[in-house]
Design a protein around this motif. Structure first.
Motif, PDB file in Angstrom:
ATOM      1  N   ARG A 121       0.804  -1.215   0.000  1.00 31.47           N
ATOM      2  CA  ARG A 121       0.000   0.000   0.000  1.00 31.47           C
ATOM      3  C   ARG A 121       0.842   1.272   0.000  1.00 31.47           C
ATOM      4  NH1 ARG A 121      -4.350  -1.685   4.764  1.00 31.47           N
ATOM      5  NH2 ARG A 121      -4.789  -3.788   3.966  1.00 31.47           N
ATOM      6  N   SER A 122       2.135   1.143   0.200  1.00 33.68           N
ATOM      7  CA  SER A 122       2.995   2.324   0.263  1.00 33.68           C
ATOM      8  C   SER A 122       3.603   2.699  -1.078  1.00 33.68           C
ATOM      9  CB  SER A 122       4.118   2.098   1.285  1.00 33.68           C
ATOM     10  OG  SER A 122       4.933   0.998   0.891  1.00 33.68           O
ATOM     11  N   VAL A 123       3.401   1.882  -2.102  1.00 36.59           N
ATOM     12  CA  VAL A 123       3.979   2.142  -3.422  1.00 36.59           C
ATOM     13  C   VAL A 123       2.919   2.789  -4.288  1.00 36.59           C
ATOM     14  CG1 VAL A 123       4.969   1.082  -5.488  1.00 36.59           C
ATOM     15  CG2 VAL A 123       5.617   0.247  -3.233  1.00 36.59           C
ATOM     16  N   PHE A 124       3.294   3.888  -4.979  1.00 35.22           N
ATOM     17  CA  PHE A 124       2.401   4.589  -5.897  1.00 35.22           C
ATOM     18  C   PHE A 124       3.140   4.789  -7.215  1.00 35.22           C
ATOM     19  CE2 PHE A 124       0.772   5.744  -1.742  1.00 35.22           C
ATOM     20  CZ  PHE A 124      -0.598   5.634  -1.919  1.00 35.22           C
ATOM     21  N   TYR A 125       2.418   4.558  -8.322  1.00 33.42           N
ATOM     22  CA  TYR A 125       2.999   4.708  -9.646  1.00 33.42           C
ATOM     23  C   TYR A 125       2.905   6.143 -10.162  1.00 33.42           C
ATOM     24  CZ  TYR A 125       2.659  -0.384  -9.606  1.00 33.42           C
ATOM     25  OH  TYR A 125       2.781  -1.703  -9.271  1.00 33.42           O
ATOM     26  N   MET A 126       1.960   6.899  -9.654  1.00 35.25           N
ATOM     27  CA  MET A 126       1.746   8.274 -10.098  1.00 35.25           C
ATOM     28  C   MET A 126       1.991   9.219  -8.923  1.00 35.25           C
ATOM     29  SD  MET A 126       0.730   7.588 -13.231  1.00 35.25           S
ATOM     30  CE  MET A 126       0.023   9.138 -13.800  1.00 35.25           C
ATOM     31  N   SER A 127       2.290  10.463  -9.262  1.00 36.80           N
ATOM     32  CA  SER A 127       2.445  11.491  -8.228  1.00 36.80           C
ATOM     33  C   SER A 127       1.076  11.893  -7.691  1.00 36.80           C
ATOM     34  CB  SER A 127       3.182  12.705  -8.801  1.00 36.80           C
ATOM     35  OG  SER A 127       2.448  13.249  -9.890  1.00 36.80           O
ATOM     36  N   LEU A 128       1.064  12.776  -6.734  1.00 36.46           N
ATOM     37  CA  LEU A 128      -0.209  13.215  -6.160  1.00 36.46           C
ATOM     38  C   LEU A 128      -1.062  13.905  -7.221  1.00 36.46           C
ATOM     39  CD1 LEU A 128       0.876  14.720  -2.724  1.00 36.46           C
ATOM     40  CD2 LEU A 128      -0.398  12.611  -3.109  1.00 36.46           C
ATOM     41  N   PRO A 129      -2.353  13.609  -7.274  1.00 38.00           N
ATOM     42  CA  PRO A 129      -3.216  14.346  -8.203  1.00 38.00           C
ATOM     43  C   PRO A 129      -3.271  15.823  -7.849  1.00 38.00           C
ATOM     44  CG  PRO A 129      -4.526  12.982  -6.737  1.00 38.00           C
ATOM     45  CD  PRO A 129      -3.105  12.621  -6.475  1.00 38.00           C
TER      46      PRO A 129
END
Length: 300
Positions: A121-129
């Motif tokens: 849950r700590s990995v994100f592919y995109m930056s903050l919207p």
């Protein structure tokens, strides 16, 4: 007091943003969204999570009214996404269960499906919207009854939206969403939604005799047949391999046929001159000098 009432809902503001961002991030990665689509998907997912947050506790208790309201908000959300996504992206969105129906119930507790599919849950592919810190529902259906996102995109293939209740598998969706599933809220996340394999069953006893791997010839109950079949002599007179000449019931014919002398006078090979067989004709033609021959009586 209004602020306290907002924060007192089932999901706090931070949880709404967390769920909306995680869901939008995985959708952007799997569906290959543009930055504009990603920002709009975050707002749409935020409005949906914010609307159903106060229904989850009632859904845990089996409230039919809360479940029906949940599907109403789900239809609003999916309809808004149909204006943002292309037809290809929207079809993939429907086929992905954790995107199409993100909430479910397990053992009396509500669950967030994307957490069960994507364990980290700590990995994100995109930056903050762009609206992560400032958006609080200004484009929701409470302010735009027909939808804020209508006409924002001009995709070549327009998506024909149909409510989830019109889907031919809606009854199965509802039983699956609010029946037994793999995991629940607060439990250890699991990477996939594969069903539990059935328990091992002992092998039933064999009721038929074992068959050998190499099957024998089909000679049981049948007369033995020789490998080399004889000639078609059964029931027929034996015929020699070399048939005799056709001399039976026919007169023997010599190989060299004789001449056609039977019943005919013999003819010499060299025919004689016509002097012997025919009488000579007298020469009646008179000579020019008047001598010899038969005289003719003329006139005068």
């Amino acid at each position: 007091m209004v602020a306290l009432g907002i924060e007192a809902m089932a999901l706090g503001r931070a949880k709404v943003r967390e769920y909306a961002r995680f869901l939008s991030d995985r959708m952007a990665y799997e569906l290959h969204l543009t930055s504009m689509q990603y920002d709009d998907c975050y707002e749409i997912n935020y409005d949906f999570v914010d609307a159903v947050g106060d229904l989850l506790d009632d859904m845990e208790r089996g409230s039919v009214y809360a479940t029906d309201k949940y599907y109403d908000y789900l239809d609003y959300r999916n309809e808004d996404l149909s204006y943002v996504l292309t037809s290809y992206q929207y079809n993939r969105f429907i086929d992905t269960e954790c995107f199409y129906r993100p909430f479910c119930i397990y053992e009396g507790a509500w669950a967030f499906r994307p957490y069960m599919v994507y364990s980290n849950r700590s990995v994100f592919y995109m930056s903050l919207p762009s609206g992560f810190n400032i958006y609080i529902g200004g484009h929701s259906r409470r302010h735009y009854s027909v939808g804020f996102y209508v006409g924002r995109y001009h995709h070549p293939n327009h998506v024909v939206y149909a409510p989830i209740r019109h889907h031919h598998d809606f009854d199965n969706f509802r039983r699956h969403d609010f029946g037994p599933i793999r995991s629940g809220h607060g439990a250890a996340p699991r990477p996939s939604m594969r069903p539990t394999p059935p328990p091992h069953r002992p092998t039933p006893p064999q009721t038929r005799p074992n068959r050998p791997q190499n099957r024998p010839d089909n000679n049981v109950g049948r007369p033995e047949r020789p490998q080399n079949r004889p000639g078609n002599n059964v029931g027929r007179p034996e015929r020699p391999q070399n048939r005799p000449s056709n001399n039976v019931s026919r007169p023997e014919r010599p190989q060299n046929r004789p001449g056609n002398n039977v019943g005919r006078p013999e003819r010499p090979q060299n025919k004689p001159n016509n002097v012997q067989s025919r009488p000579s004709k007298p020469n009646n033609s008179p000579s020019r000098d008047g001598g010899g021959g038969v005289s003719r009586h003329g006139r005068g």
